[in-house]
Motif scaffolding. Structure first.
Motif, short mmCIF file in Angstrom:
data_model
loop_
_atom_site.label_atom_id
_atom_site.label_comp_id
_atom_site.label_asym_id
_atom_site.label_seq_id
_atom_site.Cartn_x
_atom_site.Cartn_y
_atom_site.Cartn_z
N LEU A 1 -6.03 -4.16 -0.60
CA LEU A 1 -5.32 -5.14 0.21
C LEU A 1 -5.67 -6.52 -0.32
O LEU A 1 -6.79 -7.00 -0.13
CB LEU A 1 -5.69 -5.02 1.69
CG LEU A 1 -4.89 -5.92 2.62
CD1 LEU A 1 -3.42 -5.45 2.67
CD2 LEU A 1 -5.47 -5.93 4.03
N THR B 1 -0.78 -8.21 0.32
CA THR B 1 -0.10 -7.20 -0.48
C THR B 1 -0.95 -5.94 -0.53
O THR B 1 -2.12 -5.99 -0.93
CB THR B 1 0.14 -7.69 -1.91
OG1 THR B 1 0.93 -8.89 -1.88
CG2 THR B 1 0.89 -6.63 -2.73
N VAL C 1 -2.02 -3.48 10.01
CA VAL C 1 -1.83 -4.58 9.07
C VAL C 1 -0.82 -4.19 7.98
O VAL C 1 0.19 -4.87 7.78
CB VAL C 1 -3.15 -5.00 8.43
CG1 VAL C 1 -2.92 -6.09 7.38
CG2 VAL C 1 -4.14 -5.46 9.48
N ALA C 2 -1.10 -3.12 7.27
CA ALA C 2 -0.23 -2.70 6.17
C ALA C 2 -0.46 -1.23 5.87
O ALA C 2 -1.55 -0.71 6.09
CB ALA C 2 -0.51 -3.54 4.92
N THR D 1 5.97 0.39 1.11
CA THR D 1 4.96 -0.37 1.82
C THR D 1 5.51 -0.92 3.13
O THR D 1 6.72 -1.17 3.27
CB THR D 1 4.43 -1.52 0.97
OG1 THR D 1 5.53 -2.36 0.59
CG2 THR D 1 3.74 -1.00 -0.28
N TYR D 2 4.61 -1.11 4.08
CA TYR D 2 4.97 -1.63 5.39
C TYR D 2 3.93 -2.67 5.78
O TYR D 2 2.75 -2.51 5.50
CB TYR D 2 4.95 -0.51 6.43
CG TYR D 2 5.78 0.70 6.07
CD1 TYR D 2 5.24 1.73 5.30
CD2 TYR D 2 7.10 0.82 6.48
CE1 TYR D 2 5.98 2.84 4.95
CE2 TYR D 2 7.86 1.93 6.15
CZ TYR D 2 7.30 2.94 5.38
OH TYR D 2 8.05 4.03 5.04
N TYR D 3 4.39 -3.73 6.44
CA TYR D 3 3.49 -4.81 6.85
C TYR D 3 3.80 -5.26 8.28
O TYR D 3 4.95 -5.24 8.71
CB TYR D 3 3.66 -6.03 5.94
CG TYR D 3 3.33 -5.79 4.50
CD1 TYR D 3 4.31 -5.43 3.59
CD2 TYR D 3 2.03 -5.96 4.03
CE1 TYR D 3 4.01 -5.20 2.26
CE2 TYR D 3 1.71 -5.75 2.70
CZ TYR D 3 2.71 -5.37 1.83
OH TYR D 3 2.40 -5.16 0.50
N THR D 4 2.78 -5.69 8.97
CA THR D 4 3.02 -6.36 10.22
C THR D 4 3.52 -7.77 9.92
O THR D 4 3.21 -8.35 8.88
CB THR D 4 1.73 -6.40 11.07
OG1 THR D 4 2.06 -6.80 12.40
CG2 THR D 4 0.71 -7.37 10.50
N LYS E 1 3.12 -10.74 6.38
CA LYS E 1 4.16 -10.66 5.35
C LYS E 1 4.17 -11.94 4.52
O LYS E 1 4.12 -13.05 5.05
CB LYS E 1 5.52 -10.44 5.99
CG LYS E 1 5.72 -9.02 6.50
CD LYS E 1 7.10 -8.86 7.13
CE LYS E 1 7.30 -7.44 7.65
NZ LYS E 1 8.61 -7.27 8.33
#
Length: 117
Positions: A80, A68, A47-48, A57-60, A64
């Motif tokens: 989250l 956050t 997910v993140a 930070t990285y998100y699927t 997005k």
């Protein structure tokens, strides 16, 4: 390393929830912390993630703009914030940590998030 996740629950579509995950123990090698989820009958998905180096930070893609991830390095805690929740976000959410995004060595127990339509 032990991870304790909390904050799941039942919410209507369009609502919000905030998950927390606190790490304890020998956390010196935990350079990234992240959230994953697994819905019934589906594989676990990322997910993140937040990297403590540079707070990157990285998100699927599917979360997005709605989710956050944030963290407090001093407390070894991540959050989250989930907004505009959809029924397809329903899953057990797990936090995890490790030395890199390619390797999560420690996992929390999971917290259920249910989004009703």
């Amino acid at each position: 390393v032990q991870l304790q996740a909390s904050g799941g629950g039942l919410v209507q579509a369009g609502g919000s929830l905030r998950l927390s995950c606190a790490a304890s123990g020998r956390t010196f090698s935990s350079l990234v912390m992240g959230w994953f989820r697994q819905a019934p009958g589906k594989e676990r998905e990322h997910v993140a993630t937040i990297s403590w180096i540079g707070d990157i930070t990285y998100y699927t893609d599917s979360v997005k703009g709605r989710f956050t991830i944030s963290g407090d390095n001093a407390k070894n805690t991540i959050y989250l914030q989930m907004n505009d929740l959809r029924p397809e976000d329903t899953a057990v959410y797990y936090c995890a940590t490790g030395p890199s995004r390619a390797r999560y060595d420690y996992w929390g127990q999971g917290t259920q998030v249910t989004v009703s339509s």
